[in-house]
Design a protein around this motif. Structure first.
Motif, mmCIF file in Angstrom:
data_model
loop_
_atom_site.group_PDB
_atom_site.id
_atom_site.type_symbol
_atom_site.label_atom_id
_atom_site.label_comp_id
_atom_site.label_asym_id
_atom_site.label_seq_id
_atom_site.Cartn_x
_atom_site.Cartn_y
_atom_site.Cartn_z
ATOM 1 N N GLU A 12 -48.750 -22.152 -90.735
ATOM 2 C CA GLU A 12 -47.983 -22.551 -91.912
ATOM 3 C C GLU A 12 -47.548 -21.341 -92.733
ATOM 4 O OE1 GLU A 12 -48.365 -25.839 -95.515
ATOM 5 O OE2 GLU A 12 -49.709 -25.930 -93.770
ATOM 6 N N ASP A 13 -48.400 -20.330 -92.834
ATOM 7 C CA ASP A 13 -48.037 -19.106 -93.552
ATOM 8 C C ASP A 13 -47.305 -18.113 -92.658
ATOM 9 O OD1 ASP A 13 -49.233 -19.959 -95.942
ATOM 10 O OD2 ASP A 13 -51.203 -19.251 -95.276
ATOM 11 N N PHE A 14 -47.506 -18.243 -91.349
ATOM 12 C CA PHE A 14 -46.940 -17.284 -90.395
ATOM 13 C C PHE A 14 -45.433 -17.449 -90.240
ATOM 14 C CE2 PHE A 14 -46.906 -15.714 -85.779
ATOM 15 C CZ PHE A 14 -47.048 -14.372 -86.127
ATOM 16 N N ILE A 15 -44.971 -18.692 -90.238
ATOM 17 C CA ILE A 15 -43.540 -18.941 -90.023
ATOM 18 C C ILE A 15 -42.671 -18.264 -91.080
ATOM 19 C CG2 ILE A 15 -41.756 -20.750 -90.018
ATOM 20 C CD1 ILE A 15 -43.744 -22.497 -88.443
ATOM 21 N N PRO A 16 -42.969 -18.401 -92.377
ATOM 22 C CA PRO A 16 -42.153 -17.674 -93.368
ATOM 23 C C PRO A 16 -42.208 -16.157 -93.166
ATOM 24 C CG PRO A 16 -43.443 -19.397 -94.435
ATOM 25 C CD PRO A 16 -43.946 -19.295 -93.031
ATOM 26 N N ALA A 17 -43.363 -15.634 -92.723
ATOM 27 C CA ALA A 17 -43.474 -14.190 -92.481
ATOM 28 C C ALA A 17 -42.591 -13.760 -91.318
ATOM 29 C CB ALA A 17 -44.933 -13.824 -92.203
ATOM 30 N N LEU A 18 -42.498 -14.587 -90.291
ATOM 31 C CA LEU A 18 -41.617 -14.290 -89.163
ATOM 32 C C LEU A 18 -40.163 -14.267 -89.608
ATOM 33 C CD1 LEU A 18 -43.274 -16.517 -86.401
ATOM 34 C CD2 LEU A 18 -43.348 -14.018 -86.545
ATOM 35 N N ARG A 19 -39.808 -15.181 -90.449
ATOM 36 C CA ARG A 19 -38.439 -15.207 -90.970
ATOM 37 C C ARG A 19 -38.125 -13.936 -91.751
ATOM 38 N NH1 ARG A 19 -36.651 -19.890 -94.377
ATOM 39 N NH2 ARG A 19 -34.621 -18.996 -93.860
ATOM 40 N N ARG A 20 -39.102 -13.468 -92.523
ATOM 41 C CA ARG A 20 -38.882 -12.242 -93.296
ATOM 42 C C ARG A 20 -38.714 -11.030 -92.378
ATOM 43 N NH1 ARG A 20 -42.626 -14.886 -96.774
ATOM 44 N NH2 ARG A 20 -44.412 -13.771 -95.854
ATOM 45 N N LEU A 21 -39.236 -11.114 -91.165
ATOM 46 C CA LEU A 21 -39.046 -10.042 -90.181
ATOM 47 C C LEU A 21 -37.714 -10.160 -89.448
ATOM 48 C CD1 LEU A 21 -42.615 -9.751 -88.599
ATOM 49 C CD2 LEU A 21 -41.462 -8.079 -90.076
ATOM 50 N N GLY A 22 -36.918 -11.160 -89.800
ATOM 51 C CA GLY A 22 -35.588 -11.297 -89.216
ATOM 52 C C GLY A 22 -35.517 -12.164 -87.983
ATOM 53 N N MET A 23 -36.529 -12.989 -87.762
ATOM 54 C CA MET A 23 -36.564 -13.829 -86.564
ATOM 55 C C MET A 23 -36.242 -15.276 -86.902
ATOM 56 S SD MET A 23 -40.044 -12.416 -84.794
ATOM 57 C CE MET A 23 -40.407 -10.640 -84.767
ATOM 58 N N THR A 24 -35.432 -15.902 -86.058
ATOM 59 C CA THR A 24 -35.258 -17.344 -86.114
ATOM 60 C C THR A 24 -36.454 -17.972 -85.416
ATOM 61 O OG1 THR A 24 -32.845 -17.218 -86.112
ATOM 62 C CG2 THR A 24 -33.834 -19.286 -85.391
ATOM 63 N N VAL A 25 -37.081 -18.938 -86.062
ATOM 64 C CA VAL A 25 -38.303 -19.543 -85.525
ATOM 65 C C VAL A 25 -37.992 -20.896 -84.912
ATOM 66 C CG1 VAL A 25 -40.625 -20.355 -86.049
ATOM 67 C CG2 VAL A 25 -39.693 -18.347 -87.251
ATOM 68 N N ILE A 69 -41.173 -27.040 -90.372
ATOM 69 C CA ILE A 69 -39.735 -27.053 -90.661
ATOM 70 C C ILE A 69 -39.488 -26.697 -92.121
ATOM 71 C CG2 ILE A 69 -37.670 -28.512 -90.731
ATOM 72 C CD1 ILE A 69 -39.003 -30.112 -88.365
ATOM 73 N N ASP A 70 -40.288 -27.265 -92.999
ATOM 74 C CA ASP A 70 -40.172 -26.915 -94.421
ATOM 75 C C ASP A 70 -40.397 -25.420 -94.645
ATOM 76 O OD1 ASP A 70 -39.674 -29.539 -95.144
ATOM 77 O OD2 ASP A 70 -41.765 -29.973 -95.668
ATOM 78 N N GLY A 71 -41.240 -24.810 -93.803
ATOM 79 C CA GLY A 71 -41.527 -23.383 -93.917
ATOM 80 C C GLY A 71 -40.466 -22.491 -93.312
ATOM 81 N N GLY A 72 -39.471 -23.095 -92.644
ATOM 82 C CA GLY A 72 -38.366 -22.293 -92.141
ATOM 83 C C GLY A 72 -38.087 -22.391 -90.656
ATOM 84 N N ALA A 73 -38.871 -23.154 -89.889
ATOM 85 C CA ALA A 73 -38.557 -23.329 -88.471
ATOM 86 C C ALA A 73 -37.199 -24.003 -88.346
ATOM 87 C CB ALA A 73 -39.634 -24.154 -87.782
ATOM 88 N N ALA A 74 -36.316 -23.423 -87.526
ATOM 89 C CA ALA A 74 -34.923 -23.874 -87.481
ATOM 90 C C ALA A 74 -34.503 -24.423 -86.136
ATOM 91 C CB ALA A 74 -33.991 -22.710 -87.857
ATOM 92 N N ALA A 75 -35.416 -24.416 -85.152
ATOM 93 C CA ALA A 75 -35.038 -24.849 -83.806
ATOM 94 C C ALA A 75 -36.223 -25.497 -83.117
ATOM 95 C CB ALA A 75 -34.526 -23.665 -82.983
ATOM 96 N N CYS A 76 -35.915 -26.171 -82.015
ATOM 97 C CA CYS A 76 -36.930 -26.799 -81.183
ATOM 98 C C CYS A 76 -36.704 -26.342 -79.748
ATOM 99 C CB CYS A 76 -36.837 -28.318 -81.290
ATOM 100 S SG CYS A 76 -38.064 -29.211 -80.315
#
Length: 384
Positions: free
Chosen positions: A177-190, A206-213
């Motif tokens: 749950e905390d990792f996904i926003p951190a990945l986004r800050r590194l420039g990655m689509t999750v 998804i609320d944390g920023g996951a954009a794909a399945c």
């Protein structure tokens, strides 16, 4: 260098219009009528349709090359195969592996950029793991799966020069749950996948920023009327773009139609998930550390019979999508072009035919077969 394609039907604004298309110095310089022919190499494409080059954001290899074991020259070999299928850009998908091997893969990707290119373009890297569920690991080596490790991912992204564009994770892994926003800050689509997550856990991801399945419906907990699970969350939420593998094996044609009806044609990305067997006969192959057997074009793990990637190409995916859905070409094109480009942050360069964008395009003939492919304004494949 200038190239003028005359007399074709150009895909523009989600419809086909009769127009000429001019490319100069690798960039689309004009779309319309009366474009100057001076100093341009003119190609008559009358009766053919011109679409953006296909993008494959999830592929592990082709023609005997596995991304996890590839050298830079081997990646170029994949590029030269992919371009014949209509793929002008792709992400090399690195299957869950050791830290050392993953860094080696990243290094070879960086070295590929120094080579002479005659095929499609590598646009970045996709990490499929290692932060995945053991229960739905698919072809992932279980011993290499792990909990979120931000320092490790930061090391990978620094080694890649910021070009890890896409990463697949499982929402239920502890700390995600905390990792996904951190990945986004590194420039990655999750993307979320390889997962048995319940509906609520998937929604938090998804609320944390996951954009794909990742490869929707495959290697994941499926929808139940009393428990929608990750699949239900991905299908329901308009923030999620769903990958689909349209080889007729991973998804029934009716399932493809259902996903498109549910998500709309702007929230689905067609991928191949191809392995090193793509373009080759049935036989024994590798996918990362796994032994794979291909029979009748169907790739499965040798020890368990679990499906392991595909032998699909983008050109065949287009043909299948048209056959499975009965939809017109103009509705299907975004699944292979605009949608994956937007998802992975490269739509400013590729994914549509517009002035100022890269001259990456496909000329389609009868039955929507690939007849010519241009990459950065240069013809890199043609049958006429």
């Amino acid at each position: 260098m200038a190239v003028l394609l005359k007399g074709g039907e150009v895909y523009s604004g989600h419809e086909f219009v009769r127009a000429d298309l001019l490319m100069r110095d690798g960039i689309i310089a004009g779309i319309g009528t009366g474009l100057p022919e001076t100093d341009a190499c003119v190609a008559d494409v009358t009766g053919r349709r011109i679409v953006p080059g296909f993008l494959d954001i999830h592929t592990h290899g082709a023609v005997g090359v596995d991304v996890n074991g590839a050298k830079a020259e081997d990646l170029e070999k994949i590029c030269r195969f992919h371009v014949k299928q209509g793929t002008t850009g792709w992400l090399c998908s690195v299957l869950t592996d050791t830290r050392e091997q993953t860094l080696r893969c990243i290094g070879e990707y960086r070295r590929w950029k120094t080579l002479e290119h005659k095929g499609s373009c590598l646009l970045g890297i996709h990490l499929e793991g290692p932060f995945l569920s053991r229960e739905y690991k698919g072809a992932m080596p279980e011993r290499l799966l792990r909990k979120p490790d931000l320092e490790l991912v930061r090391e990978y992204q620094e080694a890649a020069g910021g070009e890890i564009r896409y990463i697949t994770v499982s929402p239920e892994v502890e700390g995600m749950e905390d990792f996904i926003p951190a990945l986004r800050r590194l420039g990655m689509t999750v993307a979320i996948g390889h997962s048995g997550a319940d509906y609520e856990t998937a929604r938090r991801a998804i609320d944390g920023g996951a954009a794909a399945c990742t490869h929707t419906c495959n290697a994941m907990r499926l929808l139940h009327q009393h428990e929608p699970a990750i699949m239900g969350a991905a299908l329901e939420d308009d923030r999620v773009c769903c990958e689909i593998i349209c080889d007729g094996r991973h998804l029934h044609p009716g399932t493809v139609r259902l996903i498109l009806k549910t998500k709309g044609t702007n929230r689905v990305a067609a991928v191949t998930d191809s392995i090193m067997a793509a373009g080759l006969p049935d036989g024994n192959y590798k996918l990362g550390v796994n032994d794979v057997v291909v029979e009748d074009g169907d790739a499965k793990l040798a020890d368990s019979g679990v499906r392991a990637g595909s032998t699909l190409t983008t050109g065949k995916a287009l043909e299948n999508l048209l056959a499975f859905t009965g939809r017109p070409l103009e509705e299907i094109v975004p699944l292979l072009t605009e949608n994956p480009a937007r998802l992975t942050g490269v739509f400013d360069q590729v994914g549509s035919l517009e002035e100022g964008k890269d001259g990456n395009l496909v000329v389609l003939g009868g039955s929507c077969r690939v007849e010519a492919v241009y990459v950065k304004g240069e013809c890199r494949y043609t049958v006429y």
